[in-house]
Design a protein around this motif. Structure first.
Motif, short mmCIF file in Angstrom:
data_model
loop_
_atom_site.label_atom_id
_atom_site.label_comp_id
_atom_site.label_asym_id
_atom_site.label_seq_id
_atom_site.Cartn_x
_atom_site.Cartn_y
_atom_site.Cartn_z
N UNK A 1 0.85 -1.20 0.00
CA UNK A 1 0.00 0.00 0.00
C UNK A 1 0.89 1.25 0.00
N UNK A 2 0.48 2.27 -0.75
CA UNK A 2 1.26 3.50 -0.90
C UNK A 2 1.36 4.24 0.44
N UNK A 3 2.59 4.37 0.99
CA UNK A 3 2.77 5.04 2.28
C UNK A 3 2.42 6.51 2.19
N UNK A 4 2.68 7.16 1.05
CA UNK A 4 2.35 8.58 0.92
C UNK A 4 0.86 8.82 1.12
N UNK A 5 0.05 7.93 0.55
CA UNK A 5 -1.40 8.07 0.72
C UNK A 5 -1.80 7.83 2.18
N UNK A 6 -1.16 6.84 2.80
CA UNK A 6 -1.45 6.58 4.21
C UNK A 6 -1.01 7.76 5.08
N UNK B 1 -0.86 10.91 4.21
CA UNK B 1 -1.80 12.00 3.99
C UNK B 1 -3.13 11.70 4.69
N UNK B 2 -3.60 10.45 4.58
CA UNK B 2 -4.82 10.07 5.30
C UNK B 2 -4.65 10.31 6.79
N UNK B 3 -3.52 9.92 7.35
CA UNK B 3 -3.28 10.08 8.79
C UNK B 3 -3.33 11.56 9.18
N UNK C 1 -8.73 16.51 11.13
CA UNK C 1 -10.17 16.61 10.93
C UNK C 1 -10.57 17.56 9.83
N UNK C 2 -9.60 17.89 8.96
CA UNK C 2 -9.86 18.87 7.91
C UNK C 2 -8.86 18.70 6.78
N UNK C 3 -9.33 18.77 5.55
CA UNK C 3 -8.44 18.71 4.39
C UNK C 3 -7.53 19.92 4.35
N UNK C 4 -8.09 21.07 4.68
CA UNK C 4 -7.31 22.32 4.64
C UNK C 4 -6.19 22.31 5.66
N UNK C 5 -6.50 21.96 6.90
CA UNK C 5 -5.49 21.94 7.95
C UNK C 5 -4.41 20.90 7.68
N UNK C 6 -4.84 19.75 7.14
CA UNK C 6 -3.86 18.72 6.80
C UNK C 6 -2.96 19.21 5.68
N UNK C 7 -3.54 19.89 4.70
CA UNK C 7 -2.74 20.43 3.61
C UNK C 7 -1.72 21.44 4.08
N UNK D 1 -8.27 2.06 10.14
CA UNK D 1 -7.05 2.43 9.42
C UNK D 1 -6.24 3.46 10.20
N UNK D 2 -6.92 4.38 10.87
CA UNK D 2 -6.21 5.40 11.66
C UNK D 2 -5.44 4.76 12.82
N UNK D 3 -6.04 3.76 13.46
CA UNK D 3 -5.34 3.05 14.54
C UNK D 3 -4.05 2.43 14.01
N UNK D 4 -4.13 1.87 12.79
CA UNK D 4 -2.95 1.24 12.19
C UNK D 4 -1.89 2.28 11.83
#
Length: 301
Positions: free
Chosen positions: A1-6, A8-10, A16-22, A64-67
């Motif tokens: 599984x792509x770690x970059x995607x994981x 970013x998901x994390x 709790x926000x796309x903007x804040x994560x960005x 998935x977040x726990x992982x």
């Protein structure tokens, strides 16, 4: 599984926000959204409930977040071990202990540690809750009971007794109790009975309460108890190590002290070779030896 995607998901789940994560990842909101959408397609599931106030994890998202949380903590531990130099001690060290032990014993002595290791950054977390060391909530813990978690290296540092103390000024004004029954003529200062505390101290509190103190002041940590005693408010239950730094405290009802409580230092097995851990452990052991030597000189041991 792509770690970059994981990764970013994390970040999105944590913020709790796309903007804040960005903002945290230095990516645009659209780029973050594309990566999360691609991960959902890869897993064939929905990871977030989307609404006007932000994002909430679905049941699958929680799993998935726990992982990813566990993966992130393991990577952090590995990075810490890699950063530990063979010749220098530097970087962050997260130390957890109780409010009383941290404020009354450890914090006042940290000047010496920083003089030896000026590039060490200590995050001192003082709370009664026992943090999960294997899950990297902290790097090292000092606790007044033996840790029960697995995969920990532990060392017994010293023993502590909880005793009754008062200021000389308070005793001159209100008299010195000769037996526990005399507590009815005094104000008792102790930890709140609903506050997590050492079992032996709790038993002493109950015994004193059974003799109906004239007045009670309850505090949720020993630093507050100490301040009240020093300022002549009553007779307080305190750990015996405070006598070194506050020699003006007078022990009363010596026959009512508690059984010895062991103090342990513990850290995860995976940090066995960390120079920061070793430096902190050796420092604490040295300070305890000095403390015991001084207490013997004062005739308190």
């Amino acid at each position: 599984m792509d770690w970059d995607k994981l990764r970013i998901f994390h970040a999105v789940a944590d913020a709790g926000s796309l903007t804040h994560a960005g903002d945290k990842l230095n990516l645009s909101q659209s780029a973050v959204s594309r990566q999360v959408r691609a991960l959902e397609e890869r897993l064939n599931t929905t990871l977030f409930h989307r609404h006007a106030r932000g994002l909430i994890l679905t049941e699958q998202g929680e799993l998935l977040f726990d992982a990813t949380q566990a993966m992130s903590q393991r990577l952090e531990a590995a990075s810490a071990r890699i950063r530990d130099s063979e010749e220098e001690v530097f970087g962050e060290l997260r130390v957890t202990t109780t409010v009383g032990l941290g404020t009354l014993f450890l914090a006042p002595r940290l000047t010496k540690l920083y003089e030896i290791y000026p590039n060490l950054n200590i995050d001192l977390m003082l709370e009664e809750r026992v943090l999960d060391l294997p899950m990297r909530e902290a790097d090292v813990a000092i606790r007044m009971k033996e840790p029960s978690q697995a995969d920990l290296i532990r060392k017994r540092l010293m023993t502590v007794q909880m005793r009754l103390y008062a200021s000389q000024a308070y005793l001159e004004k209100h008299g010195t109790p000769s037996t526990i029954v005399d507590i009815k003529d005094h104000r008792l200062i102790c930890q709140n009975t609903s506050t997590p505390q050492v079992g032996s101290a709790a038993l002493l509190v109950k015994k004193l309460m059974g003799n109906q103190p004239g007045s009670i002041l309850s505090v949720n940590n020993y630093f507050g108890v100490l301040q009240a005693v020093v300022h002549d408010l009553g007779i307080g239950i305190l750990p015996d190590y405070v006598v070194e730094d506050f020699p003006g405290l007078v022990p009363v009802l010596l026959e009512e002290d508690t059984s010895a409580v062991p103090v342990y230092l513990a850290y995860p097995e995976e940090l066995r070779h960390s120079r920061r851990i070793a430096a902190f452990r050796d420092f604490v052991q040295s300070e305890i030896m000095e403390h015991r030597k001084h207490m013997k000189e004062m005739g308190k041991l």
